[in-house]
Design a protein around this motif. Structure first.
Motif, PDB file in Angstrom:
ATOM      1  N   ARG A 108       0.842  -1.209   0.000  1.00 35.65           N
ATOM      2  CA  ARG A 108       0.000   0.000   0.000  1.00 35.65           C
ATOM      3  C   ARG A 108       0.878   1.259   0.000  1.00 35.65           C
ATOM      4  O   ARG A 108       0.685   2.166  -0.815  1.00 35.65           O
ATOM      5  CB  ARG A 108      -0.885  -0.039   1.260  1.00 35.65           C
ATOM      6  CG  ARG A 108      -1.741   1.197   1.459  1.00 35.65           C
ATOM      7  CD  ARG A 108      -2.277   1.207   2.879  1.00 35.65           C
ATOM      8  NE  ARG A 108      -1.218   1.495   3.848  1.00 35.65           N
ATOM      9  CZ  ARG A 108      -1.097   0.907   5.036  1.00 35.65           C
ATOM     10  NH1 ARG A 108      -1.957  -0.013   5.418  1.00 35.65           N
ATOM     11  NH2 ARG A 108      -0.116   1.246   5.839  1.00 35.65           N
TER      12      ARG A 108
ATOM     13  N   ARG B 293      -8.602  -9.818   4.321  1.00 35.67           N
ATOM     14  CA  ARG B 293      -7.988  -8.547   4.751  1.00 35.67           C
ATOM     15  C   ARG B 293      -9.028  -7.446   4.846  1.00 35.67           C
ATOM     16  O   ARG B 293     -10.103  -7.542   4.289  1.00 35.67           O
ATOM     17  CB  ARG B 293      -6.829  -8.190   3.820  1.00 35.67           C
ATOM     18  CG  ARG B 293      -5.715  -9.226   3.969  1.00 35.67           C
ATOM     19  CD  ARG B 293      -4.551  -9.043   3.078  1.00 35.67           C
ATOM     20  NE  ARG B 293      -3.624 -10.141   3.279  1.00 35.67           N
ATOM     21  CZ  ARG B 293      -2.597 -10.114   4.135  1.00 35.67           C
ATOM     22  NH1 ARG B 293      -2.343  -9.040   4.837  1.00 35.67           N
ATOM     23  NH2 ARG B 293      -1.824 -11.178   4.285  1.00 35.67           N
ATOM     24  N   ASP B 294      -8.693  -6.388   5.611  1.00 30.60           N
ATOM     25  CA  ASP B 294      -9.722  -5.405   5.969  1.00 30.60           C
ATOM     26  C   ASP B 294     -10.169  -4.474   4.840  1.00 30.60           C
ATOM     27  O   ASP B 294     -11.351  -4.365   4.540  1.00 30.60           O
ATOM     28  CB  ASP B 294      -9.292  -4.597   7.213  1.00 30.60           C
ATOM     29  CG  ASP B 294      -7.878  -4.043   7.131  1.00 30.60           C
ATOM     30  OD1 ASP B 294      -7.229  -4.212   6.081  1.00 30.60           O
ATOM     31  OD2 ASP B 294      -7.423  -3.432   8.123  1.00 30.60           O
TER      32      ASP B 294
HETATM   33  P1  ATP Z   1       1.175  -0.380   9.387  1.00 30.56           P
HETATM   34  O1  ATP Z   1       1.770   0.621   8.462  1.00 30.56           O
HETATM   35  O2  ATP Z   1       0.672   0.226  10.637  1.00 30.56           O
HETATM   36  O3  ATP Z   1       2.033  -1.580   9.646  1.00 30.56           O
HETATM   37  P2  ATP Z   1      -0.537  -2.290   8.083  1.00 30.56           P
HETATM   38  O4  ATP Z   1      -1.670  -2.161   7.104  1.00 30.56           O
HETATM   39  O5  ATP Z   1       0.665  -3.033   7.589  1.00 30.56           O
HETATM   40  O6  ATP Z   1      -0.146  -0.852   8.599  1.00 30.56           O
HETATM   41  P3  ATP Z   1      -0.677  -4.248  10.116  1.00 30.56           P
HETATM   42  O7  ATP Z   1      -1.404  -4.226  11.417  1.00 30.56           O
HETATM   43  O8  ATP Z   1       0.794  -4.406  10.083  1.00 30.56           O
HETATM   44  O9  ATP Z   1      -1.130  -2.970   9.332  1.00 30.56           O
HETATM   45  O10 ATP Z   1      -1.340  -5.430   9.284  1.00 30.56           O
HETATM   46  C1  ATP Z   1      -0.800  -5.950   8.078  1.00 30.56           C
HETATM   47  C2  ATP Z   1      -1.924  -6.330   7.125  1.00 30.56           C
HETATM   48  O11 ATP Z   1      -2.741  -7.330   7.731  1.00 30.56           O
HETATM   49  C3  ATP Z   1      -2.885  -5.199   6.771  1.00 30.56           C
HETATM   50  O12 ATP Z   1      -2.426  -4.398   5.714  1.00 30.56           O
HETATM   51  C4  ATP Z   1      -4.133  -5.965   6.416  1.00 30.56           C
HETATM   52  O13 ATP Z   1      -4.049  -6.514   5.135  1.00 30.56           O
HETATM   53  C5  ATP Z   1      -4.109  -7.116   7.409  1.00 30.56           C
HETATM   54  N1  ATP Z   1      -4.825  -6.789   8.663  1.00 30.56           N
HETATM   55  C6  ATP Z   1      -4.327  -6.269   9.795  1.00 30.56           C
HETATM   56  N2  ATP Z   1      -5.256  -6.146  10.745  1.00 30.56           N
HETATM   57  C7  ATP Z   1      -6.390  -6.617  10.203  1.00 30.56           C
HETATM   58  C8  ATP Z   1      -7.725  -6.797  10.674  1.00 30.56           C
HETATM   59  N3  ATP Z   1      -8.053  -6.430  11.915  1.00 30.56           N
HETATM   60  N4  ATP Z   1      -8.631  -7.343   9.835  1.00 30.56           N
HETATM   61  C9  ATP Z   1      -8.276  -7.729   8.572  1.00 30.56           C
HETATM   62  N5  ATP Z   1      -7.061  -7.584   8.066  1.00 30.56           N
HETATM   63  C10 ATP Z   1      -6.118  -7.052   8.857  1.00 30.56           C
END
Ligand code: ATP
Ligand code: MG
Length: 399
Positions: A31, A112-113
């Motif tokens: 992303r 994924r979210d």
């Molecule tokens: P950051 O920059 O904070 O690391 P991030 O999007 O990578 O942001 P993470 O918590 O590291 O967030 O999670 C990695 C990935 O896992 C997310 O991009 C998403 O695809 C998935 N993810 C994380 N938390 C959730 C959730 N609660 N529900 C669904 N998918 C999630």
């Protein structure tokens, strides 16, 4: 650009693929790469199971084997490698009830979210983007993968994640996703406060925190937050912040400075933060109060831990709309002493100076005053000057 950014991740993927599995870069790294933002950690999704990953790499830390996640240490960097998986239900609102390993990246992306977080990238930089997440990045939209209401019921934390992405990435929440949040927001009351705190901290830290806070207010998210829910004025204080604060303890200190009624112990406890968070907030408040009265004294610089300098600068800016002038680290280095240990006198010297006095708290009190006077350059740090200073005008107190 792709090759240099993901050099180590590509090497890991190549090693996994050499053993007949598949692997992709996923999540925030993809992303942020597509959004031209700085990349923090790189997550990898793979068809290999944790056991298979452990067989491929020498340094593997099993952080969440039951959820399919291990950390691979590679060239002094850490990579989360997670087996492709789906999740079914979050009955306790904390952990998925069941995690099932799957063979396809498409099934993994489906759990994924948001669309922007559901893009995978192979080792050549080719993207797999079944939910048009790249288009949503271009349109600047946060859109749930699949039916938003279902996705938020499954895991209500996603609603708070949406707000933090608004703040971090300057995106808008797509209308259907926003409507679902307004309907389902009450579910966040079931979440563990530790999970809430992580997202709240990231939300306050984002450049676009004010837009996120506006939603936080309009969607009544704050009514499910400890402390904030019974004092609405605190939200206004946060909304008035001229800059973002990067840590929760900065936020606690800021609120305390804005409203003396705020009980930082209670705040720390209700957000289930550590004792260290409380100590940092308390240290910041003490120093900010001193700064307000005396400006940047030697004593303040001396007492203040370097690890909190950046937080202090931010809070001075946020509260007093001014900048700390000068290099604190350099000023600290030039102080007469760096710590109590460097003081030219000790408790033993004082006892020798006053043989007729019974030992007591007065020794510490006198040492504190000497330490202050030396740091503030009121006396030189040598035993004769200090003795003279004590004898002539600062005799010890009675107790
Ligand atoms: P950051 O920059 O904070 O690391 P991030 O999007 O990578 O942001 P993470 O918590 O590291 O967030 O999670 C990695 C990935 O896992 C997310 O991009 C998403 O695809 C998935 N993810 C994380 N938390 C959730 C959730 N609660 N529900 C669904 N998918 C999630
Ligand atoms: Mg991440």
């Amino acid at each position: 650009m792709f090759e240099s950014t993901f050099y180590n991740a590509i090497k890991i993927i190549e090693e996994i693929e050499a053993k007949g599995h598949r692997a992709y870069i996923v999540g925030g790294a993809v992303r942020d790469f597509l959004n031209d933002r700085k990349i923090h950690d790189v997550d990898i999704a793979s068809s290999a199971t944790p056991t298979e990953i452990q067989e491929i790499f020498t340094k593997v830390i099993p952080v969440g084997i039951e959820h399919g996640t291990v950390i691979v240490r590679y060239n002094h960097q850490s990579f989360e490698v997670t087996t492709f998986r789906t999740e079914t239900g979050y009955t306790d609102y904390r952990h998925p009830d069941q995690v099932e390993f799957v063979r396809s990246i498409y099934d993994d992306l489906a759990r994924r979210d948001f669309t922007i977080n559901a893009i995978a990238m192979d080792k050549k930089g080719k993207i797999i983007d079944p939910y048009s997440g790249k288009l949503d990045i271009e349109r600047r939209l946060i859109r749930a993968v699949g039916n938003p209401e279902d996705r938020f019921t499954e895991d209500p934390l996603r609603m708070l994640r949406a707000l933090r992405f608004v703040s971090q990435l300057d995106l808008e929440v797509e209308p259907a996703t926003l409507t679902a949040i307004s309907k389902q927001i009450h579910l966040i009351k079931h979440l563990a406060i530790e999970r809430i705190s992580v997202e709240f901290e990231k939300m306050l830290a984002g450049a676009n925190f004010r837009t996120a806070l506006k939603l936080f207010k309009e969607l009544n998210v704050w009514t499910y937050f400890p402390v904030l829910h019974f004092d609405r004025s605190l939200i206004k204080c946060l909304y008035d912040l001229p800059i973002s604060l990067l840590k929760l303890y900065e936020c606690f200190a800021y609120l305390k400075m804005k409203d003396d009624q705020v009980d930082m112990k209670q705040l720390t406890k209700s957000f289930k933060q550590s004792k260290e968070t409380f100590r940092n907030a308390e240290q910041l408040v003490t120093s900010l109060v001193e700064y307000k009265v005396d400006g940047l004294s030697n004593w303040l610089i001396y007492k203040f831990p370097e690890s909190l300098y950046e937080s202090f600068f931010r809070l001075v800016k946020a509260l007093f709309h001014s900048f700390v002038v000068g290099d604190l680290k350099a000023r600290r280095k030039h102080l007469a002493i760096q710590s109590r240990k460097e003081l030219a006198v000790s408790g033993t010297d004082i006892i020798i100076w006053y043989p007729d006095r019974a030992k007591g708290q007065w020794i510490q009190t006198l040492l504190n005053r000497i330490e202050y006077a030396v740091v503030e350059n009121q006396i030189d740090n040598n035993i004769d000057a200090i003795k003279e200073w004590v004898n002539s005008c600062h005799p010890p107190e009675n107790n």
